[in-house]
Design a protein around this motif. Structure first.
Motif, PDB file in Angstrom:
ATOM      1  N   ASP A  73       1.542  13.114   0.812  1.00 32.53           N
ATOM      2  CA  ASP A  73       1.417  12.017   2.284  1.00 32.53           C
ATOM      3  C   ASP A  73       0.847  11.958   3.690  1.00 32.53           C
ATOM      4  OD1 ASP A  73       2.618  14.642   3.052  1.00 32.53           O
ATOM      5  OD2 ASP A  73       4.571  13.911   2.618  1.00 32.53           O
ATOM      6  N   GLU A 197      -2.413   4.237   1.872  1.00 29.50           N
ATOM      7  CA  GLU A 197      -1.007   3.313   3.109  1.00 29.50           C
ATOM      8  C   GLU A 197      -0.831   2.083   2.750  1.00 29.50           C
ATOM      9  OE1 GLU A 197      -1.932   6.197   6.324  1.00 29.50           O
ATOM     10  OE2 GLU A 197      -3.372   4.190   6.571  1.00 29.50           O
ATOM     11  N   PRO A 198      -0.611   1.410   3.381  1.00 32.98           N
ATOM     12  CA  PRO A 198      -0.562  -0.283   2.617  1.00 32.98           C
ATOM     13  C   PRO A 198      -1.871  -0.385   2.901  1.00 32.98           C
ATOM     14  CG  PRO A 198       1.862   0.314   4.174  1.00 32.98           C
ATOM     15  CD  PRO A 198       0.566   1.359   4.239  1.00 32.98           C
ATOM     16  N   ARG A 350       5.235  -1.670   3.627  1.00 32.70           N
ATOM     17  CA  ARG A 350       6.114  -0.725   2.927  1.00 32.70           C
ATOM     18  C   ARG A 350       6.533  -0.103   1.606  1.00 32.70           C
ATOM     19  NH1 ARG A 350       2.885   3.854   5.992  1.00 32.70           N
ATOM     20  NH2 ARG A 350       2.700   2.731   7.784  1.00 32.70           N
ATOM     21  N   LEU A 353       4.563   0.111  -1.328  1.00 35.07           N
ATOM     22  CA  LEU A 353       4.240   1.769  -1.366  1.00 35.07           C
ATOM     23  C   LEU A 353       5.585   2.600  -1.320  1.00 35.07           C
ATOM     24  CD1 LEU A 353       1.459   3.385   0.095  1.00 35.07           C
ATOM     25  CD2 LEU A 353       2.807   3.908   2.292  1.00 35.07           C
ATOM     26  N   ALA A 354       6.516   2.171  -1.108  1.00 34.79           N
ATOM     27  CA  ALA A 354       7.722   2.465  -1.189  1.00 34.79           C
ATOM     28  C   ALA A 354       7.620   3.179  -3.016  1.00 34.79           C
ATOM     29  CB  ALA A 354       8.902   2.593  -0.629  1.00 34.79           C
TER      30      ALA A 354
END
Length: 390
Positions: A73, A197-198, A350, A353-354
């Motif tokens: 992260d 990241e996106p 997002r 990404l999750a």
């Protein structure tokens, strides 16, 4: 016979043709070879070919010191980890992570003194007369060859001259990648780390050279086309502005000048790989993208298969057809797998990404090794070696 391109496919082909009694000539537009500063996963067919060439002793000492792949992260905390033991279960065979430079250097050494290589020149025009191929060179002069093999990569000039414009065969995936060396001052150790990241991703891994790491940056780029070398660092800083983790420091360490490798991620799909006395190998006809993790191996396997067919078939037409019949299904299968993975590589938002993070945590468990094996694991496509085939 002329081979256009002194990359991995072209040098492997030159080696095996020479072993089979041919006298290939290689032409390469770069002044000292196309040595790329990025890592490759070397296993399966490519490892098999290298073993038959007797160059593994040269390669093994340069194995990249990577013990695991980690997904991190913004603070650098690991959210999922793919250890070396699991990777071995996925591949189920010898695996040798290397720098592209190392492999090409070993191949250059293998043909040194045996094959004529003309650096700083390239094919400018091709005319197939039926009985020979007349080639005009960018550096001047025109020569006749029995056959011409285009091993000049995804942006193949040979393919353009003989088969048509690049736009007909090269299919961009909407992603661009860049790679360059950086000083090892991050204390990251023997890990290949991925931060996403996106729409963009930063990767960092050991280069095998003391004090040096490799930064790999990927980002969405719907519009294709080349980026001049002097504009690459600026483009990266623009596209990764505000990015987290170590990205700002890696951008600050980006070298000036022409040391940044950059290209668009694309696949090459063609209805046929040969025409008359001209054939294509490697990325020129079947680029799978780097996410397949098998482009290098399949380039070497294709070169081996073509040399074998030319030596054993009574004419080039049958040899070209035999080579393509063996390699095309294997390349296409890997292209399909790579395309599926590439679509999930850079989530656009997002939520995506999750989902990716959850998928990473699931597939890096031991129980999911068969799933990864279907995606990346690949045994050799070569037949068992014979005394003649070695």
């Amino acid at each position: 016979m002329l081979i256009s391109g002194a990359g991995i496919a072209g040098l492997t082909l030159a080696y095996w043709l020479r072993r089979r009694g041919f006298e290939p000539v290689v032409v390469e537009r770069a002044p000292h070879g196309r040595l790329g500063g990025y890592g490759v996963d070397f296993f399966g067919s490519g490892y098999d070919v290298a073993a038959r060439m007797g160059i593994l002793d040269r390669l093994t000492p340069h194995r990249l010191p990577v013990d695991a792949v980690e997904f991190v992260d913004a603070s650098g905390r690991s959210s999922a980890r793919l250890p070396a033991e699991l990777l071995e279960r996925v591949i189920r065979g010898p695996h040798l992570p290397l720098m592209h430079t190392t492999l090409e250097g070993a191949l250059l050494d293998a043909v040194d003194g045996e094959v004529e290589i003309r650096f700083a020149d390239s094919v400018a025009d091709v005319r197939d007369t039926g009985g020979a191929v007349e080639v005009a060179f960018a550096g001047g002069g025109r020569e006749r060859f029995d056959l011409l093999v285009g091993a000049d990569g995804i942006h193949s000039r040979t393919r353009e001259l003989v088969f048509g414009p690049e736009s007909r065969f090269v299919h961009p995936l909407g992603t661009r990648l860049a790679s360059y060396p950086v000083p090892d001052r991050y204390g990251w150790g023997r890990v290949r780390a991925h931060y996403t990241e996106p729409g963009r991703q930063t990767v960092l891994y050991p280069s095998g050279e003391p004090g040096t790491l490799v930064a790999l940056l990927l980002f969405r780029a719907p519009r294709g086309g080349g980026v001049p070398r002097e504009q690459r660092a600026g483009l990266l800083r623009e596209r990764f502005a505000g990015a987290g983790w170590l990205t700002p420091a890696l951008l600050a360490d980006a070298p000036a000048g022409d040391s940044i490798f950059m290209d668009e991620m694309a696949q090459v799909m063609m209805p046929v790989w040969h025409r008359g006395r001209v054939a294509l190998i490697g990325d020129a006809c079947g680029c799978m993208t780097m996410v397949s993790a098998q482009g290098v191996s399949m380039a070497m396997a294709g070169a081996y298969a073509l040399a074998e067919a030319l030596a054993e078939e009574p004419g080039h037409e049958r040899a070209f057809a035999r080579y393509e019949a063996r390699m095309r299904p294997e390349v296409r299968r890997r292209q399909r797998n790579a395309l599926l993975f590439a679509r999930m590589l850079l989530p656009s938002g997002r939520a995506g990404l999750a989902v990716q993070g959850l998928a990473n945590r699931i597939i890096t468990r031991q129980a999911f090794a068969p799933v990864l094996r279907r995606q990346f694991g690949a045994g050799s496509v070569l037949p068992p070696a014979t005394t003649r085939g070695r």
